[in-house]
Design an enzyme around this catalytic site. Sequence first.
Site, mmCIF file in Angstrom:
data_model
loop_
_atom_site.group_PDB
_atom_site.id
_atom_site.type_symbol
_atom_site.label_atom_id
_atom_site.label_comp_id
_atom_site.label_asym_id
_atom_site.label_seq_id
_atom_site.Cartn_x
_atom_site.Cartn_y
_atom_site.Cartn_z
ATOM 1 N N CYS A 1 -19.600 38.851 30.817
ATOM 2 C CA CYS A 1 -18.590 39.518 28.994
ATOM 3 C C CYS A 1 -18.613 37.828 29.128
ATOM 4 C CB CYS A 1 -17.415 39.382 29.205
ATOM 5 S SG CYS A 1 -17.761 41.498 29.686
ATOM 6 N N ARG B 1 -24.315 33.987 29.775
ATOM 7 C CA ARG B 1 -23.981 34.065 30.333
ATOM 8 C C ARG B 1 -24.321 35.187 31.501
ATOM 9 N NH1 ARG B 1 -18.623 32.109 30.431
ATOM 10 N NH2 ARG B 1 -17.409 33.772 30.670
ATOM 11 N N TRP C 1 -21.393 42.432 29.429
ATOM 12 C CA TRP C 1 -21.737 42.554 30.029
ATOM 13 C C TRP C 1 -21.906 44.015 30.655
ATOM 14 C CZ3 TRP C 1 -22.591 42.883 35.620
ATOM 15 C CH2 TRP C 1 -23.397 42.369 36.398
ATOM 16 N N ASN D 1 -12.260 40.456 28.717
ATOM 17 C CA ASN D 1 -13.122 40.357 28.886
ATOM 18 C C ASN D 1 -12.227 40.303 30.676
ATOM 19 O OD1 ASN D 1 -15.249 38.646 28.496
ATOM 20 N ND2 ASN D 1 -14.690 36.256 28.909
ATOM 21 N N GLY D 2 -13.052 40.945 31.882
ATOM 22 C CA GLY D 2 -12.755 41.285 33.301
ATOM 23 C C GLY D 2 -12.259 42.546 33.613
ATOM 24 N N GLU E 1 -33.008 28.446 49.578
ATOM 25 C CA GLU E 1 -32.619 28.583 48.007
ATOM 26 C C GLU E 1 -34.025 28.215 46.696
ATOM 27 O OE1 GLU E 1 -30.575 27.907 46.271
ATOM 28 O OE2 GLU E 1 -30.757 26.922 44.556
ATOM 29 N N LYS F 1 -34.503 30.962 43.973
ATOM 30 C CA LYS F 1 -34.965 31.083 42.162
ATOM 31 C C LYS F 1 -36.016 31.682 42.543
ATOM 32 C CE LYS F 1 -32.678 28.859 41.511
ATOM 33 N NZ LYS F 1 -30.858 28.583 41.577
ATOM 34 N N GLU G 1 -35.150 35.138 41.543
ATOM 35 C CA GLU G 1 -34.659 35.780 40.287
ATOM 36 C C GLU G 1 -35.033 35.220 39.104
ATOM 37 O OE1 GLU G 1 -30.904 33.815 39.582
ATOM 38 O OE2 GLU G 1 -31.907 31.246 40.800
ATOM 39 N N HIS H 1 -40.136 36.820 65.915
ATOM 40 C CA HIS H 1 -39.407 37.284 66.518
ATOM 41 C C HIS H 1 -39.186 38.527 65.518
ATOM 42 C CE1 HIS H 1 -37.565 35.025 69.428
ATOM 43 N NE2 HIS H 1 -37.787 34.342 68.484
ATOM 44 N N LYS I 1 -24.665 34.758 34.511
ATOM 45 C CA LYS I 1 -24.465 32.853 34.961
ATOM 46 C C LYS I 1 -23.332 33.217 35.488
ATOM 47 C CE LYS I 1 -24.450 28.555 35.215
ATOM 48 N NZ LYS I 1 -26.435 28.692 36.493
HETATM 49 C C1 F6R Z 1 -28.795 31.295 41.221
HETATM 50 C C2 F6R Z 1 -27.304 31.329 41.342
HETATM 51 C C3 F6R Z 1 -26.297 32.120 41.320
HETATM 52 C C4 F6R Z 1 -24.978 31.380 41.633
HETATM 53 C C5 F6R Z 1 -23.983 32.340 42.191
HETATM 54 C C6 F6R Z 1 -22.503 31.647 42.519
HETATM 55 O O1 F6R Z 1 -29.200 30.618 40.700
HETATM 56 O O2 F6R Z 1 -26.581 30.984 39.780
HETATM 57 O O3 F6R Z 1 -26.542 32.559 42.674
HETATM 58 O O4 F6R Z 1 -25.402 30.607 42.092
HETATM 59 O O5 F6R Z 1 -23.385 33.479 41.920
HETATM 60 O O6 F6R Z 1 -22.220 31.459 41.330
HETATM 61 P P1 F6R Z 1 -21.077 29.840 41.034
HETATM 62 O O7 F6R Z 1 -21.286 28.799 41.575
HETATM 63 O O8 F6R Z 1 -20.767 30.393 39.816
HETATM 64 O O9 F6R Z 1 -20.712 30.339 41.830
#
Ligand code: F6R
Length: 613
Positions: free
Chosen positions: A2, A27, A74, A100-101, A488, A492, A495, A511, A608
């Site tokens: 949110c 976000r 959200w 928010n929260g 990683e 990427k 997602e 394995h 985000k």
């Molecule tokens: C992937 C991504 C997420 C964040 C994770 C932690 O591209 O962005 O996996 O890395 O949600 O977020 P932060 O770093 O804000 O704690």
Amino acid sequence: MCGIIGYIGVKKATPILIDGLLKLEYRGYDSSGISTIEKDCISIMKDTGRVKNLYNLDGINNLNGNIGIAHTRWATHGKPSKENSHPHLDNNNNFSVVHNGIIENYTELRDFLIRNGYTFYSQTDTEVIPNLIDYYYKKETIDDKYRILRALQKTCNDLKGSFAIQVISKFMPDNLIVIRKDSPIVIGKGDNENYVSSDIPAIVSYTKEFYFLNNYELALLSRDNIEFYDINLNSIVKQVNVVDLDADSADKNGFSHYMLKEIFEQPSAIRKTIGSRLSANDSCNFEELNFTKEFLSSINKIYIVACGTAMHAGLTGKVAIEQLCNIPVTVDIASEFRYRNPIIDKNTLCIYISQSGETADTIAALKLSKSKGATTLAISNVIESSITREADYSIYTHAGAEIAVASTKAYTSQVILLNILALYFAEILESISSLETMKLKEEILALPQKVEETLQCTNLVEKYSKEICHEKDIFFLGRGIDYTTALEGSLKLKEISYIHSDAYAAGELKHGPIALIEDNVTVVGIITDESLVEKTISNIQEVVTRGAKTCIITNQSLNNIDFNQVISVPKTCTLLSPIVSIIPLQLLAYYISNEKGLDVDKPRNLAKSVTVE
Ligand code: F6R
């Protein structure tokens, strides 16, 4: 997750609120809404779907109020729907609230309010807030300027969980009220106007002066003034902070997506992360830390705790700290760490990495380790974020605002900062030779240039992405530090392209995972660690034998071997190689998602900033 925006001033609030919401879109959200004060009554416009839909709502252009609050939701409690969208009103239309929260005890509070004659129209936890304010407001016997503040104070004392709350009321038509606990909110100071936002980039085009609220601090905003109070309504003085963030950090600057812009910002982001912390001839400089040899020698164990991409950065940090400082490091996923009773004492250093600094699990894990006596160090990209307020020590990546949900420049900045941190520890501990120190410094300082060189693979990657964008499964393999890049790269891809992908340590193939390899499956191999080249190649050959198509990211000359695609990256020392080898994989995920016509910057179901558990 949110997002909150607020405005109080002399301009029409609606366009400023919607502009702010558009900047918070990154976000993640499923509905949005605004509420303004119109000639002493409260208006509310809200709906599901994109923020820009607000422009089409009947009557939105007739809102002329100069005070308003706005929200992107959200969904947590109750599905995305108009009724569940914020703002929420109390039953008597006296108070409009965005939140928010999560209110953990909302069922109990709802039952209490129902018993007291209130009706609920949504499934949200938030709807208890305006009704509780109304309940307490009516109970107040003194009708002074503090009546609403007292009602809000009592309301917040009843709430369990986390909240950043904005309130407007027809009883206080010239004010806007803000309070927070464990959810982010900033207040921007303007000239005859003031702003509220969940983050700085959304309002940085209006002001560079910000106030940050601590838990249970309350702000009473008017056009030309902001008063601050603690939860007992004692007046408090807060310092304004000048934040030097580019207004265009929240713009795409000609790129088709934020993600692509942020991938290309990596050379400059890395330069900023290095900043004045490292130079060829001086010792590493972390003024914020000032760790002594005595302190670092007392540390017998380090935990690096984070989520998602930040956790992958942590895996590279483990390799650097163990190699340079000879201290054992365990990397943990925050949501696991917080519930597994980790062994922690005063000789433990816990490093928390979070781009946003607001990730609920990471913050909870930090609080846990603090309560067990560890020293805590936060690494974040966001100044004054919750994690940095909570930790004993904080250092910033200074990568600039990252808007795309898929993290790119924050990751490479985290990796480089962890390496500089490891080097800083090593210099204090005298655990590596001055020659090794000098070589590593040279390599770090050369990185921005090497990342620029790496970006020249963009056209090749774009072309290759068209070949594999319709795959169902893609596998990533690597050994040692390259395994962290495989993890990683795989994250990427999944997602933003929605292609199923998994990463494996190449030596683990036999394995189990090799059972998944069949004709024409794509396998991406990362081969940069010189000492492991032959081992990884023999694993890749095993998948080729079983019909896989291969794409290799490498800094080696592998001329004699027949891979379907080779993407070369510049050579750097092994510890730093994830910074260059991740770039083609970021680009690959980007171009595949784009080719499939997906929403690259706002992938489905993702947010985000994951501010709830
Ligand atoms: C992937 C991504 C997420 C964040 C994770 C932690 O591209 O962005 O996996 O890395 O949600 O977020 P932060 O770093 O804000 O704690």
